[in-house]
Design a protein around this motif. Structure first.
Motif, PDB file in Angstrom:
ATOM      1  N   LEU A  31       0.826  -1.208   0.000  1.00  0.00           N
ATOM      2  CA  LEU A  31       0.000   0.000   0.000  1.00  0.00           C
ATOM      3  C   LEU A  31       0.862   1.259   0.000  1.00  0.00           C
ATOM      4  N   GLU A  32       1.931   1.253   0.770  1.00  0.00           N
ATOM      5  CA  GLU A  32       2.832   2.413   0.793  1.00  0.00           C
ATOM      6  C   GLU A  32       3.453   2.636  -0.580  1.00  0.00           C
ATOM      7  N   ALA A  33       3.811   1.545  -1.262  1.00  0.00           N
ATOM      8  CA  ALA A  33       4.377   1.672  -2.605  1.00  0.00           C
ATOM      9  C   ALA A  33       3.364   2.247  -3.582  1.00  0.00           C
ATOM     10  N   ALA A  34       2.108   1.843  -3.447  1.00  0.00           N
ATOM     11  CA  ALA A  34       1.060   2.384  -4.325  1.00  0.00           C
ATOM     12  C   ALA A  34       0.972   3.898  -4.190  1.00  0.00           C
ATOM     13  N   LEU A  35       1.092   4.382  -2.959  1.00  0.00           N
ATOM     14  CA  LEU A  35       0.960   5.823  -2.711  1.00  0.00           C
ATOM     15  C   LEU A  35       2.149   6.627  -3.212  1.00  0.00           C
ATOM     16  N   GLN A  36       3.232   5.950  -3.577  1.00  0.00           N
ATOM     17  CA  GLN A  36       4.400   6.639  -4.125  1.00  0.00           C
ATOM     18  C   GLN A  36       4.312   6.818  -5.640  1.00  0.00           C
ATOM     19  N   ALA A  37       3.214   6.404  -6.237  1.00  0.00           N
ATOM     20  CA  ALA A  37       3.059   6.468  -7.692  1.00  0.00           C
ATOM     21  C   ALA A  37       3.010   7.907  -8.193  1.00  0.00           C
ATOM     22  N   PRO A  38       3.426   8.141  -9.449  1.00  0.00           N
ATOM     23  CA  PRO A  38       3.245   9.454 -10.054  1.00  0.00           C
ATOM     24  C   PRO A  38       1.763   9.838 -10.033  1.00  0.00           C
ATOM     25  N   THR A  39       1.494  11.121  -9.858  1.00  0.00           N
ATOM     26  CA  THR A  39       0.113  11.588  -9.753  1.00  0.00           C
ATOM     27  C   THR A  39       0.015  13.021 -10.254  1.00  0.00           C
ATOM     28  N   ALA A  40      -1.063  13.347 -10.916  1.00  0.00           N
ATOM     29  CA  ALA A  40      -1.246  14.681 -11.492  1.00  0.00           C
ATOM     30  C   ALA A  40      -1.244  15.752 -10.405  1.00  0.00           C
ATOM     31  N   GLY A  41      -0.272  16.652 -10.478  1.00  0.00           N
ATOM     32  CA  GLY A  41      -0.212  17.757  -9.528  1.00  0.00           C
ATOM     33  C   GLY A  41      -0.072  17.323  -8.083  1.00  0.00           C
ATOM     34  N   ASN A  42       0.409  16.125  -7.838  1.00  0.00           N
ATOM     35  CA  ASN A  42       0.517  15.564  -6.492  1.00  0.00           C
ATOM     36  C   ASN A  42      -0.833  15.569  -5.774  1.00  0.00           C
ATOM     37  N   MET A  43      -1.915  15.351  -6.549  1.00  0.00           N
ATOM     38  CA  MET A  43      -3.258  15.396  -5.976  1.00  0.00           C
ATOM     39  C   MET A  43      -3.746  14.022  -5.505  1.00  0.00           C
ATOM     40  N   ALA A  44      -3.123  12.942  -5.977  1.00  0.00           N
ATOM     41  CA  ALA A  44      -3.555  11.591  -5.611  1.00  0.00           C
ATOM     42  C   ALA A  44      -5.066  11.450  -5.810  1.00  0.00           C
ATOM     43  N   LEU A  45      -5.469  11.504  -7.071  1.00  0.00           N
ATOM     44  CA  LEU A  45      -6.894  11.509  -7.416  1.00  0.00           C
ATOM     45  C   LEU A  45      -7.480  10.091  -7.400  1.00  0.00           C
ATOM     46  N   TYR A  46      -7.297   9.405  -6.288  1.00  0.00           N
ATOM     47  CA  TYR A  46      -7.810   8.046  -6.169  1.00  0.00           C
ATOM     48  C   TYR A  46      -8.008   7.705  -4.697  1.00  0.00           C
ATOM     49  N   THR A  47      -8.817   6.692  -4.466  1.00  0.00           N
ATOM     50  CA  THR A  47      -8.992   6.105  -3.146  1.00  0.00           C
ATOM     51  C   THR A  47      -8.867   4.593  -3.302  1.00  0.00           C
ATOM     52  N   ILE A  48      -8.199   3.944  -2.361  1.00  0.00           N
ATOM     53  CA  ILE A  48      -8.024   2.496  -2.389  1.00  0.00           C
ATOM     54  C   ILE A  48      -8.983   1.861  -1.396  1.00  0.00           C
ATOM     55  N   LEU A  49      -9.834   0.970  -1.883  1.00  0.00           N
ATOM     56  CA  LEU A  49     -10.743   0.232  -1.009  1.00  0.00           C
ATOM     57  C   LEU A  49     -10.113  -1.120  -0.682  1.00  0.00           C
ATOM     58  N   ASP A  50      -9.918  -1.378   0.592  1.00  0.00           N
ATOM     59  CA  ASP A  50      -9.365  -2.656   1.066  1.00  0.00           C
ATOM     60  C   ASP A  50     -10.544  -3.550   1.444  1.00  0.00           C
ATOM     61  N   ILE A  51     -10.850  -4.538   0.618  1.00  0.00           N
ATOM     62  CA  ILE A  51     -12.031  -5.373   0.823  1.00  0.00           C
ATOM     63  C   ILE A  51     -11.660  -6.553   1.727  1.00  0.00           C
ATOM     64  N   THR A  52     -12.021  -6.443   2.994  1.00  0.00           N
ATOM     65  CA  THR A  52     -11.725  -7.493   3.962  1.00  0.00           C
ATOM     66  C   THR A  52     -12.966  -8.279   4.368  1.00  0.00           C
ATOM     67  N   ASP A  53     -14.147  -7.744   4.093  1.00  0.00           N
ATOM     68  CA  ASP A  53     -15.396  -8.419   4.438  1.00  0.00           C
ATOM     69  C   ASP A  53     -15.648  -9.579   3.472  1.00  0.00           C
ATOM     70  N   GLN A  54     -15.789 -10.794   4.003  1.00  0.00           N
ATOM     71  CA  GLN A  54     -15.926 -11.967   3.145  1.00  0.00           C
ATOM     72  C   GLN A  54     -17.204 -11.926   2.313  1.00  0.00           C
ATOM     73  N   GLU A  55     -18.278 -11.399   2.862  1.00  0.00           N
ATOM     74  CA  GLU A  55     -19.523 -11.312   2.095  1.00  0.00           C
ATOM     75  C   GLU A  55     -19.361 -10.395   0.884  1.00  0.00           C
ATOM     76  N   LYS A  56     -18.636  -9.311   1.048  1.00  0.00           N
ATOM     77  CA  LYS A  56     -18.377  -8.413  -0.079  1.00  0.00           C
ATOM     78  C   LYS A  56     -17.501  -9.090  -1.128  1.00  0.00           C
ATOM     79  N   LYS A  57     -16.500  -9.839  -0.674  1.00  0.00           N
ATOM     80  CA  LYS A  57     -15.649 -10.570  -1.614  1.00  0.00           C
ATOM     81  C   LYS A  57     -16.465 -11.613  -2.383  1.00  0.00           C
TER      82      LYS A  57
END
Length: 247
Positions: A31-57
């Protein structure tokens, strides 16, 4: 060839995983590596959803083209294009703020996908396999409700992660196209593009009628498929929702 390039060449989609969890420190490193990715204007125009709920999976395994391995993946991340945070922040501090439009959707999609690929590369370096699930862009209305997504937030990619089984490690990676065919100098080269049948012959090892039959079957399985049509419908709905007045 250095270790990073070797890992990029070696990496392949992994859909069968060992029955073991991804350790918290390994997950954090990805996850830390993902956040080091290039991004437009250093805005990080994304959100990461961590799906841990088995019913959702389980639900995602069904809604994403009925792929059971999604439900058993030790880690499932959904990278969402997200302009909501910035839009809401701008509105707090600026009286006149235009609403997000198609350009903003494309830009935030790019940010999300670049971050996702950073996660893939980081995982590979740690011995963790991964598989992109493009079907998350289908069934937009259902996924929007399942994941609680507001306007200006939409799935760009889903990734399943896990330690690959020995069979997956031993499986050959499908051949890729050559640099000479894929790189056009200074502009688009229609002649190179027209050489696609030859490129496919080299890639698949098929010729003449065998190649023609393979292309017809591939077209039916991918391009003319129900999931491909649903993806186009869903993406059109995403654009309408993104650019409309609906909240």
């Amino acid at each position: 060839m250095n270790s990073t390039i070797e890992q990029l060449h070696r990496r392949k989609s992994v859909r069968v995983y060992e029955d073991r969890p991804i350790e918290p420190d390994v997950k954090r490193a990805i996850l830390e590596a993902a956040l080091q990715a290039p991004t437009a204007g250093n805005m990080a125009l994304y959100t990461i959803l961590d799906i841990t709920d088995q019913e959702k999976k389980n639900a995602l395994a069904k809604s994403c083209d009925n792929q059971p391995f999604i439900a058993t993946a030790p880690m499932v991340l959904i990278f969402c294009a997200d302009y909501r945070r910035w839009y809401d922040t701008f509105c707090l501090f600026q009286q006149e703020v235009r609403k997000p439009a198609m350009g903003d959707l494309f830009l935030s999609q790019a940010d999300a996908l670049i971050a996702a690929q950073n996660a893939v590369v980081a995982a590979e370096s740690l011995g963790v396999g991964s598989c992109y699930i493009g079907d998350i862009t289908e069934n937009y209305e259902y996924h929007r409700e399942l994941l609680g997504l507001p306007q200006y937030v939409t799935p760009a990619a889903m990734l399943c992660f896990g330690y690959p089984t020995q069979q997956q490690k031993d499986r050959l990676k499908p051949a890729r196209f050559r640099v000479e065919d894929m790189v056009h100098e200074n502009g688009y080269d229609p002649e190179k593009a027209a050489a696609m049948p030859r490129m496919l012959a080299q890639q698949t090892g098929r010729e003449n009628e065998e190649l023609s039959d393979w292309i017809r079957r591939f077209c039916k399985r991918k391009w003319n498929s129900d999931f491909s049509r649903e993806m186009s419908r869903s993406c059109a709905q995403i654009a309408r929702h993104w650019c409309g007045d609906e909240e």
